[in-house]
Design a protein around this motif. Structure first.
Motif, PDB file in Angstrom:
ATOM      1  N   MET A  22     -25.857 -32.831 -10.037  1.00 41.26           N
ATOM      2  CA  MET A  22     -26.977 -32.576 -10.954  1.00 41.26           C
ATOM      3  C   MET A  22     -28.185 -33.477 -10.687  1.00 41.26           C
ATOM      4  O   MET A  22     -29.323 -33.036 -10.828  1.00 41.26           O
ATOM      5  CB  MET A  22     -26.539 -32.707 -12.412  1.00 41.26           C
ATOM      6  N   LEU A  23     -27.938 -34.726 -10.286  1.00 42.03           N
ATOM      7  CA  LEU A  23     -29.067 -35.634 -10.131  1.00 42.03           C
ATOM      8  C   LEU A  23     -29.965 -35.226  -8.966  1.00 42.03           C
ATOM      9  O   LEU A  23     -31.177 -35.048  -9.143  1.00 42.03           O
ATOM     10  CB  LEU A  23     -28.572 -37.083  -9.953  1.00 42.03           C
ATOM     11  N   THR A  24     -29.378 -35.032  -7.785  1.00 40.00           N
ATOM     12  CA  THR A  24     -30.231 -34.652  -6.651  1.00 40.00           C
ATOM     13  C   THR A  24     -30.805 -33.248  -6.851  1.00 40.00           C
ATOM     14  O   THR A  24     -31.956 -32.990  -6.503  1.00 40.00           O
ATOM     15  CB  THR A  24     -29.475 -34.724  -5.303  1.00 40.00           C
ATOM     16  N   GLY A  25     -30.025 -32.358  -7.444  1.00 43.92           N
ATOM     17  CA  GLY A  25     -30.524 -31.003  -7.704  1.00 43.92           C
ATOM     18  C   GLY A  25     -31.727 -31.030  -8.630  1.00 43.92           C
ATOM     19  O   GLY A  25     -32.745 -30.380  -8.378  1.00 43.92           O
ATOM     20  N   ALA A  26     -31.613 -31.800  -9.718  1.00 45.99           N
ATOM     21  CA  ALA A  26     -32.721 -31.882 -10.677  1.00 45.99           C
ATOM     22  C   ALA A  26     -33.932 -32.561 -10.034  1.00 45.99           C
ATOM     23  O   ALA A  26     -35.075 -32.111 -10.229  1.00 45.99           O
ATOM     24  CB  ALA A  26     -32.273 -32.648 -11.921  1.00 45.99           C
ATOM     25  N   LEU A  27     -33.694 -33.601  -9.253  1.00 46.69           N
ATOM     26  CA  LEU A  27     -34.823 -34.289  -8.595  1.00 46.69           C
ATOM     27  C   LEU A  27     -35.542 -33.341  -7.635  1.00 46.69           C
ATOM     28  O   LEU A  27     -36.769 -33.314  -7.577  1.00 46.69           O
ATOM     29  CB  LEU A  27     -34.330 -35.530  -7.846  1.00 46.69           C
ATOM     30  N   LEU A  45     -35.784 -37.450 -17.222  1.00 41.54           N
ATOM     31  CA  LEU A  45     -34.501 -37.073 -16.612  1.00 41.54           C
ATOM     32  C   LEU A  45     -33.420 -38.093 -16.980  1.00 41.54           C
ATOM     33  O   LEU A  45     -32.296 -37.723 -17.330  1.00 41.54           O
ATOM     34  CB  LEU A  45     -34.680 -37.003 -15.091  1.00 41.54           C
ATOM     35  N   ALA A  46     -33.786 -39.376 -16.892  1.00 40.49           N
ATOM     36  CA  ALA A  46     -32.824 -40.437 -17.206  1.00 40.49           C
ATOM     37  C   ALA A  46     -32.304 -40.262 -18.630  1.00 40.49           C
ATOM     38  O   ALA A  46     -31.092 -40.347 -18.894  1.00 40.49           O
ATOM     39  CB  ALA A  46     -33.476 -41.806 -17.041  1.00 40.49           C
ATOM     40  N   SER A  47     -33.224 -40.000 -19.540  1.00 41.31           N
ATOM     41  CA  SER A  47     -32.779 -39.895 -20.929  1.00 41.31           C
ATOM     42  C   SER A  47     -32.008 -38.593 -21.180  1.00 41.31           C
ATOM     43  O   SER A  47     -30.988 -38.584 -21.860  1.00 41.31           O
ATOM     44  CB  SER A  47     -33.991 -40.092 -21.846  1.00 41.31           C
ATOM     45  N   GLU A  48     -32.451 -37.490 -20.587  1.00 45.70           N
ATOM     46  CA  GLU A  48     -31.767 -36.198 -20.813  1.00 45.70           C
ATOM     47  C   GLU A  48     -30.380 -36.149 -20.175  1.00 45.70           C
ATOM     48  O   GLU A  48     -29.469 -35.536 -20.704  1.00 45.70           O
ATOM     49  CB  GLU A  48     -32.611 -35.050 -20.260  1.00 45.70           C
ATOM     50  N   LEU A  49     -30.255 -36.774 -18.997  1.00 51.60           N
ATOM     51  CA  LEU A  49     -28.957 -36.729 -18.304  1.00 51.60           C
ATOM     52  C   LEU A  49     -28.107 -37.963 -18.598  1.00 51.60           C
ATOM     53  O   LEU A  49     -26.982 -38.072 -18.115  1.00 51.60           O
ATOM     54  CB  LEU A  49     -29.157 -36.601 -16.780  1.00 51.60           C
ATOM     55  N   ASP A  50     -28.700 -38.891 -19.368  1.00 48.55           N
ATOM     56  CA  ASP A  50     -27.997 -40.127 -19.709  1.00 48.55           C
ATOM     57  C   ASP A  50     -27.555 -40.886 -18.446  1.00 48.55           C
ATOM     58  O   ASP A  50     -26.392 -41.272 -18.300  1.00 48.55           O
ATOM     59  CB  ASP A  50     -26.789 -39.809 -20.611  1.00 48.55           C
ATOM     60  N   ILE A  51     -28.498 -41.028 -17.551  1.00 54.03           N
ATOM     61  CA  ILE A  51     -28.258 -41.745 -16.288  1.00 54.03           C
ATOM     62  C   ILE A  51     -29.227 -42.930 -16.252  1.00 54.03           C
ATOM     63  O   ILE A  51     -30.411 -42.764 -16.579  1.00 54.03           O
ATOM     64  CB  ILE A  51     -28.523 -40.823 -15.071  1.00 54.03           C
ATOM     65  N   PRO A  52     -28.762 -44.123 -15.855  1.00 60.26           N
ATOM     66  CA  PRO A  52     -29.678 -45.271 -15.817  1.00 60.26           C
ATOM     67  C   PRO A  52     -30.855 -45.037 -14.870  1.00 60.26           C
ATOM     68  O   PRO A  52     -30.684 -44.453 -13.796  1.00 60.26           O
ATOM     69  CB  PRO A  52     -28.800 -46.422 -15.297  1.00 60.26           C
ATOM     70  N   LEU A  53     -32.040 -45.473 -15.311  1.00 62.16           N
ATOM     71  CA  LEU A  53     -33.249 -45.333 -14.497  1.00 62.16           C
ATOM     72  C   LEU A  53     -33.059 -45.917 -13.107  1.00 62.16           C
ATOM     73  O   LEU A  53     -33.505 -45.349 -12.115  1.00 62.16           O
ATOM     74  CB  LEU A  53     -34.392 -46.115 -15.167  1.00 62.16           C
ATOM     75  N   SER A  54     -32.371 -47.070 -13.049  1.00 63.46           N
ATOM     76  CA  SER A  54     -32.188 -47.753 -11.763  1.00 63.46           C
ATOM     77  C   SER A  54     -31.437 -46.850 -10.781  1.00 63.46           C
ATOM     78  O   SER A  54     -31.731 -46.824  -9.586  1.00 63.46           O
ATOM     79  CB  SER A  54     -31.441 -49.068 -11.953  1.00 63.46           C
ATOM     80  N   ARG A  55     -30.482 -46.074 -11.280  1.00 57.43           N
ATOM     81  CA  ARG A  55     -29.716 -45.188 -10.382  1.00 57.43           C
ATOM     82  C   ARG A  55     -30.607 -44.052  -9.874  1.00 57.43           C
ATOM     83  O   ARG A  55     -30.553 -43.669  -8.710  1.00 57.43           O
ATOM     84  CB  ARG A  55     -28.486 -44.635 -11.116  1.00 57.43           C
TER      85      ARG A  55
END
Ligand code: FES
Length: 160
Positions: A22-27, A45-55
Motif C-alpha cells: 500500500m505504501l509504494t502504491g499510494a506514493l 498519507l502518514a495519518s490516513e495509513l497510520d505509518i510513521p512519517l520517517s518511514r
C-alpha cells in the motif's frame, strides 16, 4: 486537510489502505496525480495509513523515481540502464545537467526543466535514450543535445 492535495491524497490513501504494497502504491499514485510528492500529501498519507512519517520519507528517498520537489515545465528522463550506460548515458546526463545549469535538486532555476536519471525506459535498441515529457529521443549523442533542447528553450512548450 481541506486543500486539494489533502483531499486527493486522503482519497488515494483510502483506496490503498490495507492492500499489499500500500505504501509504494499510494506514493506512486500521489506522484502521478501531482507530478511529485508534496509534503502535505505525505503527511496526510502518514495519518490516513497510520505509518510513521520517517518511514514514508525513507521509502520516498530510497527509490529514485520518487520526487520530493515539483518537476520543471519540461521533465527530462535520462536512461542510465545497462544498454544506455555502455553507450555513454553518464556523459549525456552530465552534459544535460551542465548545459541547463541544473544542480542536485534536479530543477533549473527558471523551472523550465527538471531531470531524473532513470532505469531502462524500455527501448534499449535505441540506446542511449532520453525522454522529454512524452517524447522519446533515441541514439542521442552529446552533439545532438543542443538540437533536441532547442524547441523547448525557444517556445517553452516543446511544440515547435
Ligand atoms: S537501458 Fe536505456 S532504454 Fe533500456
Amino acid at each position: 486537510m481541506d486543500s486539494e492535495i489533502g483531499i486527493k491524497t486522503g482519497e488515494i490513501a483510502q483506496r490503498w489502505k490495507g492492500t499489499p504494497g500500500m505504501l509504494t502504491g499510494a506514493l506512486q499514485e500521489i506522484q502521478e496525480t501531482f507530478g511529485y510528492l508534496p509534503e502535505e500529501g505525505i503527511r496526510t498519507l502518514a495519518s490516513e495509513l497510520d505509518i510513521p512519517l520517517s518511514r514514508i520519507f525513507s521509502v520516498a528517498t530510497f527509490y529514485s523515481f520518487f520526487r520530493l520537489t515539483p518537476p520543471g515545465l519540461h521533465h527530462i528522463q535520462v536512461c542510465e540502464g545497462t544498454a544506455c550506460h555502455v553507450l555513454g548515458a553518464d556523459q549525456l546526463s552530465a552534459k544535460l545537467f551542465r548545459d541547463l545549469k541544473i544542480g542536485d535538486e534536479g530543477v533549473s532555476e527558471d523551472r523550465l526543466f527538471s531531470i531524473d536519471r532513470v532505469r531502462c525506459l524500455g527501448c534499449c535498441s535505441m540506446a542511449p535514450v532520453v525522454r522529454i515529457d512524452d517524447r522519446t529521443y533515441g541514439r542521442v549523442r552529446q552533439k545532438n543535445v543542443a538540437g533536441i533542447l532547442k524547441p523547448y528553450l525557444k517556445e517553452g512548450d516543446g511544440e515547435n
